[in-house]
Design an enzyme around this catalytic site. Structure first.
Site, PDB file in Angstrom:
ATOM      1  N   ASP A  50      52.098  38.044 -38.578  1.00 54.71           N
ATOM      2  CA  ASP A  50      53.411  38.416 -38.134  1.00 54.71           C
ATOM      3  C   ASP A  50      53.682  37.728 -36.672  1.00 54.71           C
ATOM      4  O   ASP A  50      52.871  37.560 -36.091  1.00 54.71           O
ATOM      5  CB  ASP A  50      53.499  39.851 -38.101  1.00 54.71           C
ATOM      6  CG  ASP A  50      55.103  39.976 -37.779  1.00 54.71           C
ATOM      7  OD1 ASP A  50      56.031  39.640 -38.146  1.00 54.71           O
ATOM      8  OD2 ASP A  50      55.155  40.925 -36.489  1.00 54.71           O
ATOM      9  N   ASP A  58      57.232  38.565 -34.546  1.00 56.98           N
ATOM     10  CA  ASP A  58      57.746  39.312 -33.442  1.00 56.98           C
ATOM     11  C   ASP A  58      57.001  40.617 -33.296  1.00 56.98           C
ATOM     12  O   ASP A  58      56.740  41.473 -34.069  1.00 56.98           O
ATOM     13  CB  ASP A  58      59.146  39.655 -34.157  1.00 56.98           C
ATOM     14  CG  ASP A  58      60.212  39.000 -34.052  1.00 56.98           C
ATOM     15  OD1 ASP A  58      60.734  38.488 -32.945  1.00 56.98           O
ATOM     16  OD2 ASP A  58      60.447  38.286 -35.023  1.00 56.98           O
TER      17      ASP A  58
END
Length: 219
Positions: A29, A31
């Site tokens: 991922d 963020d």
């Protein structure tokens, strides 16, 4: 769960964790996992809303899922009695302009960045994000991580955002490996759910120490 998946490793030496297992690829991922984007992301959405005529307190925005614009619109209506008359693409474009002019503030999450560097030295690594692709690529470059990732899956590449598994499945497909052979690094409950629905093992980078687990998959 794979044999040995209960092994736990100190996040301060996180790059040693995935190398112990025969995963074909690692998917990260973006963020809050690879890069600390919280304040920039929050202020980009705040700026976009303000430009499009909606005044939302920063404190209120901290409690709202910012990636899902359908949910954001509903919360604006229900909590603040406000409505956005612009399109989703206009919100994304305005937020992107703010982000790209302020991304010099971004810094990598060093434990996860170290894991990504180690993984890239031994096999393919990808990013699967609910953020805008231009934002993700530019921010990876500013953070010194862009050269690690041959594959970046962003919000415009999938029909459904996390907790749907689409981004992780797309990343595995683009890399050219089976989903069950991928290890995911995530920092949200929605992302962990998405990894499980994709049939992937996952490390929740919020935990100390890190551990590898298999979230529940599709019923």
């Amino acid at each position: 769960m794979r044999p040995g998946a209960h092994h736990q490793g100190d996040s301060s030496v996180a790059e040693q964790v995935p190398a112990r297992y025969p995963y074909a690829a690692r998917i990260f991922d973006f963020d809050g996992t690879l890069v600390d984007t919280g304040d920039t992301n929050l202020r980009a959405v705040h700026a976009a809303l303000t430009i499009h005529g909606v005044r939302a307190p920063l404190g209120w925005l901290r409690g709202v899922p910012l990636a899902d614009l359908t949910v954001l619109r509903a919360r604006l209506r229900d909590d603040l009695g406000a409505s956005l008359v612009c399109s989703d693409q206009e919100i994304v474009s305005t937020a992107r302009a703010y982000w790209l002019s302020h991304n010099d503030r971004l810094r990598p999450v060093e434990a996860v960045a170290s894991a990504a560097r180690a993984a890239a030295a031994s096999g393919p690594v990808a990013v699967a994000s609910a953020n805008d692709g231009q934002i993700v690529r530019a921010s990876l470059a500013v953070s010194g991580l862009a050269g690690l990732f041959a594959v970046v899956v962003a919000r415009e590449d999938v029909a459904r955002l996390k907790p749907a598994p689409d981004a992780f499945l797309a990343a595995a497909s683009w890399i050219g490996c089976e989903p069950s052979t991928c290890l995911v690094y995530e920092n949200t409950d929605d992302g962990i759910t998405a990894a499980g629905l994709a049939g992937m093992d996952v490390i929740d980078v919020r935990a100390t120490p890190w551990s590898i687990c298999r979230p529940p998959g599709p019923v």
